[in-house]
Design an enzyme around this catalytic site. Structure first.
Site, PDB file in Angstrom:
ATOM      1  CD  GLU A 326      -2.766  -1.084   2.532  1.00 15.66           C
ATOM      2  OE1 GLU A 326      -2.565  -0.218   3.408  1.00 15.66           O
ATOM      3  OE2 GLU A 326      -3.631  -1.972   2.626  1.00 15.66           O
ATOM      4  CE  LYS A 328       5.751   4.724   6.738  1.00 15.27           C
ATOM      5  NZ  LYS A 328       5.354   6.007   7.278  1.00 15.27           N
ATOM      6  NE  ARG A 333      -2.099   3.316  12.777  1.00 12.74           N
ATOM      7  CZ  ARG A 333      -1.351   2.235  12.776  1.00 12.74           C
ATOM      8  NH1 ARG A 333      -0.036   2.354  12.909  1.00 12.74           N
ATOM      9  NH2 ARG A 333      -1.881   1.046  12.641  1.00 12.74           N
ATOM     10  NE  ARG A 348       2.997   6.121  16.162  1.00 15.52           N
ATOM     11  CZ  ARG A 348       3.671   5.644  15.148  1.00 15.52           C
ATOM     12  NH1 ARG A 348       3.351   5.973  13.926  1.00 15.52           N
ATOM     13  NH2 ARG A 348       4.668   4.846  15.338  1.00 15.52           N
ATOM     14  CD  GLU A 378      -0.651   8.235   8.160  1.00 13.48           C
ATOM     15  OE1 GLU A 378      -0.931   7.433   9.084  1.00 13.48           O
ATOM     16  OE2 GLU A 378       0.408   8.875   8.124  1.00 13.48           O
ATOM     17  CG  PHE A 419      -4.227   1.828   6.887  1.00 13.56           C
ATOM     18  CD1 PHE A 419      -3.967   0.991   7.952  1.00 13.56           C
ATOM     19  CD2 PHE A 419      -3.888   3.170   6.980  1.00 13.56           C
ATOM     20  CE1 PHE A 419      -3.391   1.480   9.108  1.00 13.56           C
ATOM     21  CE2 PHE A 419      -3.313   3.669   8.137  1.00 13.56           C
ATOM     22  CZ  PHE A 419      -3.069   2.826   9.208  1.00 13.56           C
ATOM     23  NE  ARG A 495       8.291  -0.689  16.503  1.00 11.22           N
ATOM     24  CZ  ARG A 495       7.883   0.434  15.921  1.00 11.22           C
ATOM     25  NH1 ARG A 495       7.755   0.488  14.620  1.00 11.22           N
ATOM     26  NH2 ARG A 495       7.633   1.509  16.631  1.00 11.22           N
ATOM     27  CE  LYS A 501       9.208   2.194  10.135  1.00 15.94           C
ATOM     28  NZ  LYS A 501       9.004   3.128  11.205  1.00 15.94           N
TER      29      LYS A 501
HETATM   30  P1  AMP Z   1       6.364   4.947  10.753  1.00 15.60           P
HETATM   31  O1  AMP Z   1       5.595   6.074  11.374  1.00 15.60           O
HETATM   32  O2  AMP Z   1       7.474   5.404   9.873  1.00 15.60           O
HETATM   33  O3  AMP Z   1       6.745   3.866  11.738  1.00 15.60           O
HETATM   34  O4  AMP Z   1       5.366   4.208   9.761  1.00 15.60           O
HETATM   35  C1  AMP Z   1       4.160   3.651  10.171  1.00 15.60           C
HETATM   36  C2  AMP Z   1       3.056   4.673  10.016  1.00 15.60           C
HETATM   37  O5  AMP Z   1       2.767   4.900   8.646  1.00 15.60           O
HETATM   38  C3  AMP Z   1       1.739   4.224  10.570  1.00 15.60           C
HETATM   39  O6  AMP Z   1       1.688   4.437  11.963  1.00 15.60           O
HETATM   40  C4  AMP Z   1       0.745   5.101   9.840  1.00 15.60           C
HETATM   41  O7  AMP Z   1       0.557   6.313  10.559  1.00 15.60           O
HETATM   42  C5  AMP Z   1       1.463   5.447   8.549  1.00 15.60           C
HETATM   43  N1  AMP Z   1       0.821   4.909   7.331  1.00 15.60           N
HETATM   44  C6  AMP Z   1       0.685   5.597   6.195  1.00 15.60           C
HETATM   45  N2  AMP Z   1       0.086   4.865   5.255  1.00 15.60           N
HETATM   46  C7  AMP Z   1      -0.201   3.658   5.806  1.00 15.60           C
HETATM   47  C8  AMP Z   1      -0.818   2.465   5.319  1.00 15.60           C
HETATM   48  N3  AMP Z   1      -1.270   2.343   4.069  1.00 15.60           N
HETATM   49  N4  AMP Z   1      -0.922   1.422   6.189  1.00 15.60           N
HETATM   50  C9  AMP Z   1      -0.467   1.519   7.451  1.00 15.60           C
HETATM   51  N5  AMP Z   1       0.135   2.621   7.949  1.00 15.60           N
HETATM   52  C10 AMP Z   1       0.267   3.685   7.136  1.00 15.60           C
END
Ligand code: AMP
Length: 640
Positions: A326, A328, A333, A348, A378, A419, A495, A501
């Site tokens: 998907e 990102k 969130r 979050r 998101e 999502f 996690r 990601k």
């Molecule tokens: P990170 O903040 O870098 O750890 O990445 C995870 C975060 O990406 C999640 O907590 C979401 O806020 C965001 N995110 C954006 N797009 C998506 C998606 N399609 N699925 C899940 N998380 C997403």
């Protein structure tokens, strides 16, 4: 229960880093709790008086605590502050200073868990005029009655920084050890003190060697109300908590039984988001109590977290082929809850931000079918004139803003990208596969660009297709992609690797320089150490997060130089004292770091560990730099 009993357990927990030992100490404490104290003790063990989703927070500034220490001990604030700077832990400072000198008053009384708990809870309910003074009084009252060891933990709890290392894992295991029967072969009896130990070579109570072999001899030693089983299906879960031990025919079955108990407690925690509720339910009604705990579309749950990979191949490796991939989105969130007519939005970090996003509430009402649900999404900002999506920094102010909301909705609207789904019409979806959850999303969300969308997704097993999707996502201004395992459940707060990601760069911060220090020796003519600040959007002030010198070079051919920095900053110097200068916040730089720590030294309350300058950000003006919210978010993220 006396608070001193809890303080002693805190100390034991602080003194060991071994998880089994910690779990054992917590188990003993939980077993000795009365019905009335249990929930409070479980919260206090985590340094809290409210579950993490509760909007009430203790919310006392270090300054207020400092004053209370002064009032309770008569020691000058200056002295407390000096020690604090030296030791860095206000709890230890207070313990040390107050151990020597304490105001003895007629009012001191032996502290109970209830007294401490109630005073701490009251702190969060105070509002309006004279709040600080009242908070002061409540903390002073506790400190006046406290013994030195109690002082250490009261101060830390008030500051919401307990630091005794009680992780969710040990707390969950301790609840199982305290309230479920112990399977023989997973637990072993100490011959000396009769304690039932997990697989540990030494007895956790008395230190005696123990035999950790699964055999008949071990079984004979156990006494108590016993459930004998031949296979795991013999375990009648509804009555299980009535037994003291479980005897299984072999180690494998015993392990299955134990894992089953762990899963039950973990699941109850996943849905309630509060170990206090879980422990209380078990104590009062055994396993039956647990099964009554259900998802509630008014209580936020912990969100599932992502692991990180550095290329497409690794992404597949983690989640399997085919995978769902998907976009990102570069937003924030939002957990969306609907219960009848009531819609609630949580970040979050489980903060309720419903009031800040009235347009999202309307979108959810109009574009999602269903009476009750919990969705994961998101929110992404976009420019209302051009329609172009905006990076997170541009819209982060919307999360905290409490006033002029309608104006901000017009200026910085958001689009919701759904999502995941966690609950729908009373059905708990946590254990349903991602594929099914996604199908449900598709059937209930009316896809409407610039309002609400189903997250862009492909399902593929092909590296090339995945790579192209990743590159296209980046071109569209997204942060990267998420790889998701099609058959995985939703694991709150973990996690575990069901969601991965992939994005190009590591997290860095854009910070403004607000001070510097003239160098010495051959660097004497240059500014050589730079004080960094981020933006506190609540106060519109810049608050310091650390100092950096690393990354700036002496020679021009190596990159950004001290000379260049000095020339850029000199015109903005506002005052000088010794080698230190203050600088108007004008120059923005990008900074990498290894870790963010809490710190009393800097105005933000945080400090960057091992910061390194990456480059000048001439394209950024100081109002667009990283915010205190982002720093906090990164701090909490790394803690997890
Ligand atoms: P990170 O903040 O870098 O750890 O990445 C995870 C975060 O990406 C999640 O907590 C979401 O806020 C965001 N995110 C954006 N797009 C998506 C998606 N399609 N699925 C899940 N998380 C997403």
């Amino acid at each position: 229960m006396k608070y001193s009993e809890l303080a002693k357990v805190y100390e034991r927990l602080e003194l060991t880093s071994k998880r089994l030992e910690k779990t054992h100490f917590i188990t003993q404490l939980l077993k000795s709790c009365s019905k009335e104290d249990l929930e409070k003790v479980v919260l206090l063990l985590q340094g809290k008086v409210f579950p993490s989703w509760d909007e009430n927070k203790i919310g006392v500034a270090a300054r207020t605590v400092l004053k209370s220490i002064n009032q309770a001990s008569g020691i000058e604030q200056n002295k407390i502050e000096t020690e604090w700077k030296k030791i860095g832990d206000l709890g230890v400072v207070a313990e040390k200073l107050m151990g020597k000198k304490k105001q003895h008053t007629l009012f001191s009384q032996e502290l109970t868990v209830t007294k401490v708990f109630n005073n701490l809870r009251k702190l969060s309910t105070l509002e309006g005029e004279g709040t600080v003074a009242k908070k002061n009084q409540l903390v002073t009252e506790l400190l006046t009655s406290a013994e030195p060891l109690e002082v250490r933990y009261i101060v830390r709890t008030v500051l919401e920084d307990l630091r005794v290392g009680v992780g969710e894992g040990s707390l969950r295991d301790a609840i199982v050890w305290a309230f479920f029967p112990k399977p023989v072969g997973i637990f072993f009896k100490c011959d000396k003190c009769n304690t039932l130990n997990p697989s540990s070579k030494k007895c956790l109570s008395c230190g005696e060697d123990i035999n950790t072999k699964f055999n008949i001899e071990a079984e004979k030693k156990f006494s108590g109300k016993t459930l004998e089983i031949t296979k795991i299906e013999d375990v009648d879960i509804d009555t299980i908590t009535n037994y003291d031990i479980v005897k299984a025919p072999d180690e494998k079955t015993a392990r299955k039984v134990y894992d089953h108990f762990i899963n039950l407690v973990q699941h109850a925690y996943d849905v309630s988001n509060d170990f206090g509720t879980v422990a209380q339910a078990l104590k009062e009604n055994g396993k039956k109590g647990l099964s009554k705990i259900a998802l509630n579309p008014e209580t936020p749950i912990k969100v599932m977290l992502a692991q990180k990979v550095s290329n497409v191949d690794e992404g597949f490796e983690k989640v399997g082929r085919p995978a769902a991939i998907e976009h990102k989105y570069d937003g924030f969130r939002l957990q969306v809850h609907k219960k009848g007519d009531k819609i609630l939005l949580f970040t979050r970090r489980l903060e309720n931000v419903t009031k800040q996003f009235p347009e999202v509430v309307d979108l959810v009402k109009d574009h999602i079918n269903g009476k009750n649900f919990i969705l994961d999404s998101e929110a992404v900002g976009f420019n209302p004139k051009t329609g172009k999506y905006l990076p997170f920094q541009h819209i982060s102010q919307r999360i905290r803003r409490k006033y002029d909301i309608p104006e901000l909705v017009k200026k910085l609207p958001v689009e919701l990208n759904v999502f995941d789904v966690v609950e729908y019409e009373g059905k708990n979806m946590l254990r349903v596969s991602f594929k099914e959850r996604r199908d449900l999303i598709k059937s209930i969300v009316k896809n409407t660009p610039k309002k609400i969308r189903i997250a862009e997704q492909i399902v593929t097993e092909d590296n090339k297709k995945a790579q192209k999707f990743y590159e296209d996502s980046l071109k569209e201004g997204n942060e990267g992609v998420m790889f998701k395992s099609l058959d995985a459940p939703y694991k709150p707060g973990s996690r575990v690797g069901h969601m991965i990601k992939l994005k190009p760069v590591m997290e860095s911060l854009d910070l403004v320089i607000v001070g510097a220090e003239w160098g010495t020796g051959k660097r004497g003519k240059w500014l050589s150490s730079f004080t960094l600040a981020c933006l506190d959007e609540d106060t519109h002030d810049f608050v310091e997060v650390g100092k950096v010198g690393t990354g700036v070079k002496e020679k021009e051919e190596e990159g950004l130089t001290f000379n260049q920095m000095t020339e850029l900053l000199k015109p903005h110097i506002t005052s000088e004292k010794g080698r230190e200068v203050k600088i108007k916040p004008k120059i923005v730089i990008e900074v990498h770091y290894e870790e963010i720590q809490k710190s009393p030294t800097y105005g933000s309350g945080y400090a960057l560990r091992f910061p390194r300058v990456i480059r000048l950000r001439e394209d950024r003006n100081p109002k667009e730099i990283s915010t205190l919210d982002m720093v906090e978010e990164l701090f909490f993220e790394q803690k997890k």
